[in-house]
Design a protein around this motif. Structure first.
Motif, PDB file in Angstrom:
ATOM      1  N   PRO A 151      31.028  61.366  34.123  1.00  0.00           N
ATOM      2  CA  PRO A 151      29.790  61.492  33.343  1.00  0.00           C
ATOM      3  C   PRO A 151      30.002  61.449  31.834  1.00  0.00           C
ATOM      4  O   PRO A 151      29.101  61.085  31.095  1.00  0.00           O
ATOM      5  CB  PRO A 151      29.229  62.848  33.796  1.00  0.00           C
ATOM      6  CG  PRO A 151      30.405  63.602  34.329  1.00  0.00           C
ATOM      7  CD  PRO A 151      31.301  62.566  34.930  1.00  0.00           C
ATOM      8  N   GLU A 152      31.196  61.813  31.359  1.00  0.00           N
ATOM      9  CA  GLU A 152      31.449  61.789  29.918  1.00  0.00           C
ATOM     10  C   GLU A 152      31.813  60.388  29.427  1.00  0.00           C
ATOM     11  O   GLU A 152      31.820  60.119  28.225  1.00  0.00           O
ATOM     12  CB  GLU A 152      32.580  62.762  29.570  1.00  0.00           C
ATOM     13  CG  GLU A 152      32.262  64.214  29.882  1.00  0.00           C
ATOM     14  CD  GLU A 152      31.004  64.681  29.180  1.00  0.00           C
ATOM     15  OE1 GLU A 152      30.826  64.318  27.990  1.00  0.00           O
ATOM     16  OE2 GLU A 152      30.205  65.403  29.809  1.00  0.00           O
ATOM     17  N   ASP A 191      30.068  60.818  38.984  1.00  0.00           N
ATOM     18  CA  ASP A 191      31.020  61.919  39.128  1.00  0.00           C
ATOM     19  C   ASP A 191      31.884  61.642  40.351  1.00  0.00           C
ATOM     20  O   ASP A 191      31.491  61.975  41.469  1.00  0.00           O
ATOM     21  CB  ASP A 191      30.286  63.258  39.274  1.00  0.00           C
ATOM     22  CG  ASP A 191      31.245  64.433  39.330  1.00  0.00           C
ATOM     23  OD1 ASP A 191      32.464  64.207  39.183  1.00  0.00           O
ATOM     24  OD2 ASP A 191      30.787  65.578  39.517  1.00  0.00           O
ATOM     25  N   PRO A 192      33.058  61.024  40.168  1.00  0.00           N
ATOM     26  CA  PRO A 192      33.895  60.674  41.321  1.00  0.00           C
ATOM     27  C   PRO A 192      34.186  61.859  42.236  1.00  0.00           C
ATOM     28  O   PRO A 192      34.244  61.700  43.458  1.00  0.00           O
ATOM     29  CB  PRO A 192      35.179  60.151  40.664  1.00  0.00           C
ATOM     30  CG  PRO A 192      34.731  59.637  39.327  1.00  0.00           C
ATOM     31  CD  PRO A 192      33.638  60.584  38.898  1.00  0.00           C
ATOM     32  N   ALA A 193      34.334  63.047  41.674  1.00  0.00           N
ATOM     33  CA  ALA A 193      34.646  64.226  42.492  1.00  0.00           C
ATOM     34  C   ALA A 193      33.513  64.544  43.454  1.00  0.00           C
ATOM     35  O   ALA A 193      33.745  65.003  44.576  1.00  0.00           O
ATOM     36  CB  ALA A 193      34.926  65.424  41.593  1.00  0.00           C
ATOM     37  N   ALA A 194      32.283  64.272  43.042  1.00  0.00           N
ATOM     38  CA  ALA A 194      31.131  64.570  43.895  1.00  0.00           C
ATOM     39  C   ALA A 194      31.107  63.695  45.142  1.00  0.00           C
ATOM     40  O   ALA A 194      30.461  64.037  46.132  1.00  0.00           O
ATOM     41  CB  ALA A 194      29.831  64.391  43.105  1.00  0.00           C
ATOM     42  N   PHE A 195      31.811  62.570  45.103  1.00  0.00           N
ATOM     43  CA  PHE A 195      31.858  61.667  46.253  1.00  0.00           C
ATOM     44  C   PHE A 195      33.127  61.859  47.077  1.00  0.00           C
ATOM     45  O   PHE A 195      33.422  61.069  47.963  1.00  0.00           O
ATOM     46  CB  PHE A 195      31.757  60.221  45.783  1.00  0.00           C
ATOM     47  CG  PHE A 195      30.461  59.892  45.092  1.00  0.00           C
ATOM     48  CD1 PHE A 195      29.322  59.593  45.826  1.00  0.00           C
ATOM     49  CD2 PHE A 195      30.365  59.905  43.711  1.00  0.00           C
ATOM     50  CE1 PHE A 195      28.119  59.302  45.196  1.00  0.00           C
ATOM     51  CE2 PHE A 195      29.171  59.615  43.067  1.00  0.00           C
ATOM     52  CZ  PHE A 195      28.043  59.318  43.813  1.00  0.00           C
ATOM     53  N   CYS A 218      35.578  68.913  54.864  1.00  0.00           N
ATOM     54  CA  CYS A 218      35.210  67.558  54.444  1.00  0.00           C
ATOM     55  C   CYS A 218      33.963  67.087  55.183  1.00  0.00           C
ATOM     56  O   CYS A 218      33.701  67.498  56.316  1.00  0.00           O
ATOM     57  CB  CYS A 218      36.365  66.581  54.673  1.00  0.00           C
ATOM     58  SG  CYS A 218      36.737  66.245  56.414  1.00  0.00           S
ATOM     59  N   ASP A 219      33.207  66.251  54.500  1.00  0.00           N
ATOM     60  CA  ASP A 219      31.977  65.698  55.064  1.00  0.00           C
ATOM     61  C   ASP A 219      32.000  64.180  54.877  1.00  0.00           C
ATOM     62  O   ASP A 219      31.451  63.649  53.902  1.00  0.00           O
ATOM     63  CB  ASP A 219      30.756  66.302  54.365  1.00  0.00           C
ATOM     64  CG  ASP A 219      29.447  65.870  55.014  1.00  0.00           C
ATOM     65  OD1 ASP A 219      29.473  65.394  56.169  1.00  0.00           O
ATOM     66  OD2 ASP A 219      28.391  66.018  54.363  1.00  0.00           O
ATOM     67  N   PRO A 220      32.661  63.448  55.760  1.00  0.00           N
ATOM     68  CA  PRO A 220      32.775  61.990  55.619  1.00  0.00           C
ATOM     69  C   PRO A 220      31.405  61.311  55.566  1.00  0.00           C
ATOM     70  O   PRO A 220      30.486  61.693  56.309  1.00  0.00           O
ATOM     71  CB  PRO A 220      33.552  61.581  56.876  1.00  0.00           C
ATOM     72  CG  PRO A 220      34.334  62.804  57.236  1.00  0.00           C
ATOM     73  CD  PRO A 220      33.414  63.949  56.922  1.00  0.00           C
ATOM     74  N   LEU A 221      31.281  60.288  54.707  1.00  0.00           N
ATOM     75  CA  LEU A 221      29.997  59.621  54.514  1.00  0.00           C
ATOM     76  C   LEU A 221      30.166  58.107  54.449  1.00  0.00           C
ATOM     77  O   LEU A 221      31.217  57.594  54.077  1.00  0.00           O
ATOM     78  CB  LEU A 221      29.334  60.099  53.224  1.00  0.00           C
ATOM     79  CG  LEU A 221      28.903  61.567  53.140  1.00  0.00           C
ATOM     80  CD1 LEU A 221      28.384  61.862  51.739  1.00  0.00           C
ATOM     81  CD2 LEU A 221      27.851  61.888  54.184  1.00  0.00           C
ATOM     82  N   PHE A 222      29.088  57.423  54.805  1.00  0.00           N
ATOM     83  CA  PHE A 222      28.959  55.990  54.631  1.00  0.00           C
ATOM     84  C   PHE A 222      28.031  55.768  53.447  1.00  0.00           C
ATOM     85  O   PHE A 222      26.869  56.195  53.461  1.00  0.00           O
ATOM     86  CB  PHE A 222      28.384  55.350  55.894  1.00  0.00           C
ATOM     87  CG  PHE A 222      28.016  53.887  55.742  1.00  0.00           C
ATOM     88  CD1 PHE A 222      28.871  52.989  55.111  1.00  0.00           C
ATOM     89  CD2 PHE A 222      26.820  53.401  56.268  1.00  0.00           C
ATOM     90  CE1 PHE A 222      28.544  51.646  54.991  1.00  0.00           C
ATOM     91  CE2 PHE A 222      26.484  52.064  56.155  1.00  0.00           C
ATOM     92  CZ  PHE A 222      27.343  51.181  55.517  1.00  0.00           C
ATOM     93  N   HIS A 223      28.533  55.119  52.386  1.00  0.00           N
ATOM     94  CA  HIS A 223      27.741  54.825  51.197  1.00  0.00           C
ATOM     95  C   HIS A 223      27.294  53.371  51.270  1.00  0.00           C
ATOM     96  O   HIS A 223      28.121  52.452  51.265  1.00  0.00           O
ATOM     97  CB  HIS A 223      28.569  55.062  49.931  1.00  0.00           C
ATOM     98  CG  HIS A 223      29.060  56.463  49.778  1.00  0.00           C
ATOM     99  ND1 HIS A 223      28.339  57.447  49.133  1.00  0.00           N
ATOM    100  CD2 HIS A 223      30.210  57.057  50.209  1.00  0.00           C
ATOM    101  CE1 HIS A 223      29.026  58.584  49.155  1.00  0.00           C
ATOM    102  NE2 HIS A 223      30.152  58.379  49.808  1.00  0.00           N
TER     103      HIS A 223
END
Length: 376
Positions: free
Chosen positions: A137-138, A179-183, A306-311
């Motif tokens: 974000p910065e 925010d890469p950490a959020a993903f 962990c919560d794996p996701l499909f983006h």
């Protein structure tokens, strides 16, 4: 107002005396004028503070005026021709330039590609682009990805996948710039990432670059997949260009229609993935059905850590509303009477992202639907 090529570029008669860095800056300047952005890839930022952080482009009218100036274009063509001709001089004369032979070779290749565009012959060759993404974000750090697009071959339907489309740019920017950490991209644990329909590989390549800079010793592997041989060949070439000495990103064939029915799975699909990505991958209703079947086998089940996701990022087209509706229907949460104890793949969130369209295309903006899909 942006300077014209005749004023901005190193003089042709002394071009050989300039450093590779100076020549690269001149090439980047010409690319900005004559090689337009990928259509629909310029995301509109959520608030004014974000907008101030993003570099503002020159007025499109100024750029259009320069592109239409035959004299300036002619000069740009002669300058690029002189730059390409330097390769023979570099081969025969020693140079004090700090750039490596590989760096000079890439510079000449990019100049040749841009020369084709300026001469109106780009359809006969490849287009090479450097995509730059802000990290976090910065936006205080940047990441660059080198991507080669192949020309569309009317006899090869799959060749459309060898082009970089706006959805890939927007998905990459969403993952890395917000925010890469959020993903989950900054997790300390080992990560396996899969991209479906990777095309030129922009998303996978950018994540691979990010993982190489992440402060962790845990392994990260990105598997970029596609179906068409011509696309896979170009994808592999792009991976080698960006990761000549690394196996962070690998390419692999994947057939969505048959994979779910295969009795056994071989590497790299024998291990479930923590993150799965897809950009501009649904343009027929059946695609969403196939993808859901693949996700059932390939997306890791959630745990307490962990919560794996499909983006998924898809463009919203008025004439192809079935694309988003097929996703909405297939990944809808079950009705109360249909709830079972088994986990199901459902849409966790859906966001509409608006991008500026390139002027002159009859559109003011392009909208994308960004889905986060997971087990619930």
């Amino acid at each position: 107002m942006i300077e014209p090529p005749t004023s901005r570029l190193p003089p042709i008669r002394r071009i050989s005396s300039y450093s590779t860095k100076d020549l690269s800056e001149g090439l980047a300047y010409l690319r900005h004028i004559y090689n337009p952005e990928v259509q629909g890839s310029r995301r509109r930022w959520r608030d004014s503070s974000d907008a101030r952080k993003r570099p503002q482009p020159e007025a499109e009218d100024d750029l259009d005026e320069l592109r239409a100036d035959a004299f300036e274009r002619s000069y740009a063509i002669r300058w690029l021709t002189s730059l390409v001709a330097l390769t023979e001089e570099w081969d025969t004369v020693s140079t004090h330039d700090e750039a490596s032979p590989h760096g000079r070779e890439r510079l000449v290749q990019e100049a040749a590609s841009l020369l084709a565009i300026c001469s109106g012959t780009a359809a006969a060759g490849v287009v090479v682009r450097d995509f730059v993404f802000n990290l976090g974000p910065e936006m205080d750090k940047k990441l660059k990805v080198h991507v080669k697009d192949m020309p569309i071959d009317n006899k090869d339907f799959g060749s459309v996948g060898a082009q970089t489309w706006g959805g890939a740019c927007v998905l990459t920017e969403t993952l890395l710039s917000d925010d890469p950490a959020a993903f989950g991209l900054s997790d300390a644990r080992e990560l396996w990432v899969l991209e479906l329909g990777a095309g030129t590989g922009l998303v996978s390549l950018a994540l691979g670059k990010y993982f190489e800079t992440a402060p962790t010793s845990s392994p990260r592997t990105v598997v970029a997949t596609d179906y068409y041989p011509s696309v896979l060949e170009n994808l592999t070439s792009n991976i080698q260009a960006n990761f000549p000495d690394s196996s962070t990103v690998i390419s692999h064939f994947l057939d969505w229609s048959s994979f779910p029915e295969e009795p056994t799975t071989s590497p790299p699909f024998d291990i479930p993935f923590d993150i799965i990505l897809g950009a501009d991958v649904i343009y027929e209703t059946q695609h969403a059905v196939w993808i859901k079947s693949c996700l059932t086998r390939l997306l890791r089940k959630p745990t307490t850590t962990c919560d794996p996701l499909f983006h998924l990022m898809i463009p919203l087209r008025a004439t192809h509303s079935f694309e988003s509706s097929s996703v909405d229907n297939l990944f809808a949460a079950p009705a109360p009477q249909d709830v079972t104890t088994e986990l199901q793949l459902v849409t966790i969130s859906k966001e509409i992202i608006v991008c500026d369209a390139i002027t002159g295309r009859g559109l003011d903006q392009i909208e994308y639907a960004y889905y986060r899909i997971g087990w619930r």
